[in-house]
Design an enzyme around this catalytic site. Sequence first.
Site, short mmCIF file in Angstrom:
data_model
loop_
_atom_site.label_atom_id
_atom_site.label_comp_id
_atom_site.label_asym_id
_atom_site.label_seq_id
_atom_site.Cartn_x
_atom_site.Cartn_y
_atom_site.Cartn_z
N LYS A 193 55.80 2.40 9.28
CA LYS A 193 54.82 1.63 10.07
C LYS A 193 53.67 1.18 9.18
O LYS A 193 53.26 0.02 9.18
CB LYS A 193 54.32 2.51 11.22
CG LYS A 193 53.34 1.86 12.13
CD LYS A 193 52.99 2.82 13.27
CE LYS A 193 51.77 2.36 14.02
NZ LYS A 193 51.39 3.30 15.08
N GLU A 199 56.04 9.22 0.36
CA GLU A 199 57.45 9.59 0.23
C GLU A 199 58.34 8.36 0.33
O GLU A 199 59.29 8.18 -0.45
CB GLU A 199 57.85 10.58 1.35
CG GLU A 199 57.18 11.93 1.27
CD GLU A 199 55.90 12.03 2.09
OE1 GLU A 199 55.18 11.00 2.21
OE2 GLU A 199 55.62 13.12 2.60
N GLY A 246 54.46 6.41 15.68
CA GLY A 246 55.64 6.69 14.86
C GLY A 246 56.65 7.57 15.56
O GLY A 246 57.85 7.29 15.58
N ARG A 247 56.18 8.66 16.19
CA ARG A 247 57.12 9.60 16.80
C ARG A 247 57.68 9.08 18.12
O ARG A 247 58.48 9.77 18.76
CB ARG A 247 56.47 10.97 16.94
CG ARG A 247 55.13 10.98 17.65
CD ARG A 247 54.41 12.32 17.44
NE ARG A 247 53.06 12.34 18.01
CZ ARG A 247 51.98 11.92 17.37
NH1 ARG A 247 52.08 11.40 16.16
NH2 ARG A 247 50.79 12.00 17.94
N GLU A 332 52.91 17.46 16.59
CA GLU A 332 51.99 16.44 16.10
C GLU A 332 51.18 15.87 17.26
O GLU A 332 50.04 15.44 17.08
CB GLU A 332 52.78 15.32 15.39
CG GLU A 332 51.94 14.50 14.44
CD GLU A 332 52.74 13.63 13.47
OE1 GLU A 332 52.80 13.94 12.27
OE2 GLU A 332 53.31 12.63 13.92
N HIS A 363 73.66 34.31 16.34
CA HIS A 363 73.97 35.24 15.24
C HIS A 363 72.86 35.26 14.20
O HIS A 363 73.04 35.77 13.10
CB HIS A 363 75.31 34.86 14.61
CG HIS A 363 76.41 34.81 15.63
ND1 HIS A 363 77.13 35.91 16.02
CD2 HIS A 363 76.86 33.78 16.41
CE1 HIS A 363 78.00 35.56 16.96
NE2 HIS A 363 77.86 34.28 17.23
N LYS A 472 47.24 14.97 2.55
CA LYS A 472 47.68 13.77 1.81
C LYS A 472 46.61 13.37 0.80
O LYS A 472 46.91 13.01 -0.34
CB LYS A 472 47.89 12.59 2.78
CG LYS A 472 49.10 12.72 3.69
CD LYS A 472 49.24 11.44 4.52
CE LYS A 472 50.19 11.61 5.67
NZ LYS A 472 50.24 10.47 6.57
O1 LIG Z 1 55.89 5.19 9.40
P1 LIG Z 1 54.91 5.69 8.39
O2 LIG Z 1 53.63 4.92 8.39
O3 LIG Z 1 55.53 5.74 7.02
O4 LIG Z 1 54.52 7.17 8.80
C1 LIG Z 1 55.46 8.20 8.79
C2 LIG Z 1 54.94 9.42 9.48
O5 LIG Z 1 53.79 9.93 8.85
C3 LIG Z 1 52.88 10.45 9.81
O6 LIG Z 1 51.80 9.58 9.86
C4 LIG Z 1 52.43 11.85 9.49
O7 LIG Z 1 52.13 12.03 8.16
C5 LIG Z 1 53.65 10.43 11.11
O8 LIG Z 1 52.85 10.40 12.21
C6 LIG Z 1 54.53 9.25 10.92
O9 LIG Z 1 55.60 9.28 11.81
#
Ligand SMILES: O=P(O)(O)OC[C@H]1O[C@](O)(CO)[C@@H](O)[C@@H]1O
Length: 506
Positions: A193, A199, A246-247, A332, A363, A472
């Site tokens: 987003k 990452e 995002g979620r 979150e 188990h 971060k």
């Molecule tokens: O879609 P983006 O901006 O890469 O964010 C990924 C994820 O990182 C977060 O902001 C948390 O670090 C989440 O809320 C989100 O889903």
Amino acid sequence: MRTERDWQSLIRHGERLRGTPLRTLVQADPGRAKAMALRVGPIYANFARQHVDGDADAALLDFARAADVEAALARLFDGGIVNVTEQRPALHSALRGDIGAGEPVAQARALVADARARMDALHAELAAGDVTDVVSVGIGGSDLGPRLAVDALKDFADGRFRVHFLANVDGSAAQHLLRGLDPARTAAILVSKSFGTEETLLNGAILRDWLGGGERLYAVSANVERAAAFGVDGARLLPMWDWVGGRYSLWSAVGFGIQLAIGREGFDRLLAGAAGMDAHARHTPVESNLIVRHALTALWNRVAMARPTAAVVPYDQRLALLPAFLQQLVMESLGKSVREDGSPVPVPTSPVVWGGPGTDVQHSFFQALHQGTDVVPVEFIGVAKPAHPHAANHRSLLANLLAQAQALCEGEDGDDPARHYPGGRPSTVILLDELSPNALGGLLALYEHSVYLQGVLVGIDPFDQWGVELGKRLAAGVRPALAGEGGVLADAVTAELVERIRAHAG
Ligand SMILES: O=P(O)(O)OC[C@H]1O[C@](O)(CO)[C@@H](O)[C@@H]1O
């Protein structure tokens, strides 16, 4: 905002009920098994083994009415500012149906229709070429929902593309995935987003280089400029918007990988299932509203019964990723200590959500559920109709689900303390008729709205996640130190650990 007195009423009911064993409540009223169950489309939920009696139930419903959950749901669907700290609506329901009303919702829906058309065009373009594999690169909300849906719905895959997911910045993840793929027959979708998530940018760069350019590089983002600067051609960019969290975004172009895996019709059925749950949420009175019941049960266990964790145990291998998805959705959204107005929350908030697929986890951690000192409410999820021919396995799977829920509640007295089962451990059982796209859509929408209402009941903003930012920021300072380029790290412990890592990093 809630008052202390409201909480005290729930807490008093919790204290009162601690004196009445759960099994006594269940055994005393055979009608409870049916009375405390609800069905919405293909989803049936039974709350009979929650530690609640008629008076506590009435208090919970009063609490929900006092918080005006019906108005809160209308606010959500109609584009009200439900994300208060960021002054935004949360219009994930506009991605999948026509439940809401008003101008912001109409505008959102027009954008969504346009985005769907672009998804279809890119889908057709990819299908016409010789790409066989698609890697969806994203993390958190840009990964967990689509990854879960593709895994859960693999029986519905149309077979055109194999869809893979890459989230962790650990280079091993990229290395191991790409080892089995051919760059000439692979496309990548960078899903972010913000297009600022470290990452995804690092893994995206690995994919861009490995593919040899931007020809098969797609993206989904609300940040057009950053995506373009990264090398994504505007013709291969699908939109996201700040009014989708995002979620809560798997229903948008973030779920492009789902459409590529199960086809446009399958994706439509997933959306339709969620839209069905939206309609139920919006139009059903509180006492028979599954969303309200689910949210109140969570609130009851966390606040009135003071349970710090909650386990999710799907008895279906295809739902193995559901606990991870719910960890983000619940923790979150609800892991906050202040209310929307900045005042401290007077009650405990998010439980630690954990779990795994049954029967495997019987188990591993079920010993502690049966005899440990902490009571852990469990959500069991089963699927009535299997998608395989192994009937004996399926009967065994569901027999175990039913037996575990019964054993946790009833327990069994034994003279030998080591063999005594205390029981009194609450659970909810959710049954899906079958694990179809429609049922999965409904199930995930149930969880989304339950989490929203839990936020409303407590008075917190379930759509922000400021807590993830500090780490971060600090990582940005540690990175150069790890490379030997940094200045002095202010924190002595971090500095010592950096030194230890540098001694062995090679
Ligand atoms: O879609 P983006 O901006 O890469 O964010 C990924 C994820 O990182 C977060 O902001 C948390 O670090 C989440 O809320 C989100 O889903």
